[in-house]
Design an enzyme around this catalytic site. Structure first.
Site, PDB file in Angstrom:
ATOM      1  N   SER A   1      25.686  21.466  16.242  1.00 38.21           N
ATOM      2  CA  SER A   1      27.103  21.441  15.907  1.00 38.21           C
ATOM      3  C   SER A   1      27.438  20.423  14.819  1.00 38.21           C
ATOM      4  O   SER A   1      28.420  20.585  14.088  1.00 38.21           O
ATOM      5  CB  SER A   1      27.939  21.151  17.156  1.00 38.21           C
ATOM      6  OG  SER A   1      27.558  19.914  17.742  1.00 38.21           O
TER       7      SER A   1
ATOM      8  N   ASP B   1      35.717  12.003  22.359  1.00 38.13           N
ATOM      9  CA  ASP B   1      34.501  12.527  21.750  1.00 38.13           C
ATOM     10  C   ASP B   1      34.061  11.549  20.657  1.00 38.13           C
ATOM     11  O   ASP B   1      34.680  11.473  19.592  1.00 38.13           O
ATOM     12  CB  ASP B   1      34.779  13.909  21.149  1.00 38.13           C
ATOM     13  CG  ASP B   1      33.533  14.552  20.536  1.00 38.13           C
ATOM     14  OD1 ASP B   1      32.531  13.844  20.329  1.00 38.13           O
ATOM     15  OD2 ASP B   1      33.578  15.767  20.242  1.00 38.13           O
TER      16      ASP B   1
ATOM     17  N   HIS C   1      31.285  13.890  17.506  1.00 35.22           N
ATOM     18  CA  HIS C   1      31.666  14.740  16.381  1.00 35.22           C
ATOM     19  C   HIS C   1      32.677  14.020  15.480  1.00 35.22           C
ATOM     20  O   HIS C   1      33.234  12.988  15.858  1.00 35.22           O
ATOM     21  CB  HIS C   1      32.216  16.074  16.901  1.00 35.22           C
ATOM     22  CG  HIS C   1      31.200  16.846  17.684  1.00 35.22           C
ATOM     23  ND1 HIS C   1      31.085  16.762  19.058  1.00 35.22           N
ATOM     24  CD2 HIS C   1      30.230  17.715  17.279  1.00 35.22           C
ATOM     25  CE1 HIS C   1      30.090  17.537  19.475  1.00 35.22           C
ATOM     26  NE2 HIS C   1      29.560  18.118  18.411  1.00 35.22           N
TER      27      HIS C   1
END
Length: 430
Positions: free
Chosen positions: A161, A406, A409
């Protein structure tokens, strides 16, 4: 007889002719000695003092010439980086005039997991930092040049990702100059394809978090705690890589389990699984060597380029960068200033493996895009809590936002645009 002796005895006094000849000869000899001494001093001394022949490294200008020749032979290269320029070392400079390259709302391709502004992030400072290498500068990103160089070509990102985030960032950097009717993006299972129709070019992303076959290969449902990698088996994925003119690999995050890696030695279809455990570094090197072997067998060094993007760091403990609070990336709004900072969660062992594997490539050079150190400083650039949440938040999470922040990311626009500046530099100005 006396007369004769008298004549012999008169030989002791030289004749005027002989005396003149002797004087002339002595004068010429004297002048010649002086002249030769001066001539030797003038002409010979520089040669005598000339340094001995060079037996070590070749002269610098020869090395520079060979480097320029090597660069000129690389596909897609239009120039060369300044000698000694290491774009991975530098500092972040706040620059509202030059950054961001685009606005979040201008790029419809950003996934909702990365649209921090749309999900309520109150600050915008994370968008305005520009990377400045020491002693040199990155070439300015030119979307027109890149699209022209990609005309008729296929560029493919392969990885997890984080690689997908870099892929989307590149699409955002390029799509602005393409008319709406001349571009499209489609997803086919693990493959996402952006088409620049007027250029007959595609920029693609393929989901393969370990690069080798694994039980996490589903592009949508892949949150598996017990991760298993099928050894060096990459054929399942590699069939989608064939035909790419530019390949950009990454793999790292999924290896960081804190435990030994489980390696499947037979097939996932077999009822009985033959699984062994390996140290992470050993398993990581095994897979990277399998990828390199495939690259050397399937990519043409005269027409193709291959890159590997290094590890993307996380920022899960604020004490790691010197804060007293028991926090993480949540509410961080500025980079780490300590240029020697290297987070404990980033594996130097795997970084070493990357260098060892791809540094040994002889048939086709693999350009290592080192984004790790510059990203270590960016504790402020993560999505934090400002993203789409796939599951409803609990009352406990709502009361303690850092618990679900998070810190892996990155927001777009933001840090990953800089990753693409480094990739752009490596591709066109190696």
């Amino acid at each position: 007889m006396r007369t004769m002796k008298a004549q012999h005895g008169s030989g002791r006094s030289r004749s005027p002719f002989l005396t003149s000849y002797a004087l002339t000869l002595a004068f010429i000899t004297f002048v010649s000695v002086l002249y030769f001494k001066d001539f030797s001093s003038t002409l010979h001394r520089p040669f005598l003092n000339r340094p001995p022949p060079h037996r070590g490294r070749p002269p610098r200008h020869h090395a520079a010439e060979r480097r320029a020749e090597a660069v000129a032979q690389l596909p897609f290269a239009v120039g060369a980086a300044p000698p000694g320029c290491d774009v991975a070392r530098g500092e972040w400079v706040y620059d509202e005039a030059a950054r961001p390259w685009y606005q979040e709302e201008e790029c419809p391709y950003i996934q909702p997991q990365l649209t921090c502004e749309a999900h309520g992030r109150p600050d915008r400072a994370y968008q305005h930092w520009r990377w400045q290498p020491r002693g040199c500068s990155l070439p300015s990103f030119n979307a027109t040049l890149m699209l022209e160089m990609l005309r008729g070509k296929r560029m493919l990102f392969v990885g997890d990702s984080l690689n997908r985030g870099q892929y989307v960032s590149l699409v955002c950097l390029l799509h602005r100059i393409i008319p709406e009717s001349s571009k499209s993006m489609e997803t086919f299972d693990s493959l996402t394809v952006f088409r620049a129709k007027d250029y007959n070019a595609t920029i693609e992303f393929y989901w393969a978090p370990f690069l080798a076959e694994s039980n996490s290969d589903d592009a949508v449902v892949h949150r598996i705690a017990d991760r298993i990698v099928r050894g060096t088996s990459i054929e399942k994925h590699a069939k989608f890589w064939k035909g790419a003119d530019i390949l950009v690999f990454n793999t790292y995050l999924w290896w960081m389990t804190g435990q030994k890696m489980k390696i499947l030695q037979n097939s996932f279809e077999d009822k009985t699984k033959d699984i062994i455990e390996m140290e992470t570094e050993e398993a990581y090197g095994m897979v990277l060597n399998a990828v390199l072997k495939w690259v050397e067998s399937n990519m043409n060094p005269k027409t193709s380029r291959v890159f590997f993007v290094t590890m993307s760091p996380t920022h899960t403990r604020s004490k790691d960068w010197g804060e007293d609070t028991d926090g993480n990336c949540y509410n961080q709004t500025s980079p780490i200033k300590d240029l020697s900072y290297w987070g404990p969660g980033t594996s130097k062992g795997l970084m070493r493996v990357i260098g060892e594997v791809f540094g040994a490539s002889s048939k086709i050079p693999v350009g290592v895009v080192n984004i790790t150190q510059l990203s270590e400083y960016r504790k402020d650039a993560h999505t934090q809590i400002y993203k789409k949440q796939w599951n409803p938040l609990t009352p406990e999470q709502i009361a303690n936002p850092k618990s679900y922040a998070d810190c892996t990311h990155w927001c777009l626009p933001g840090l990953q645009d800089t990753w693409n500046e480094l990739l752009y530099s490596k591709l066109f100005f190696p």
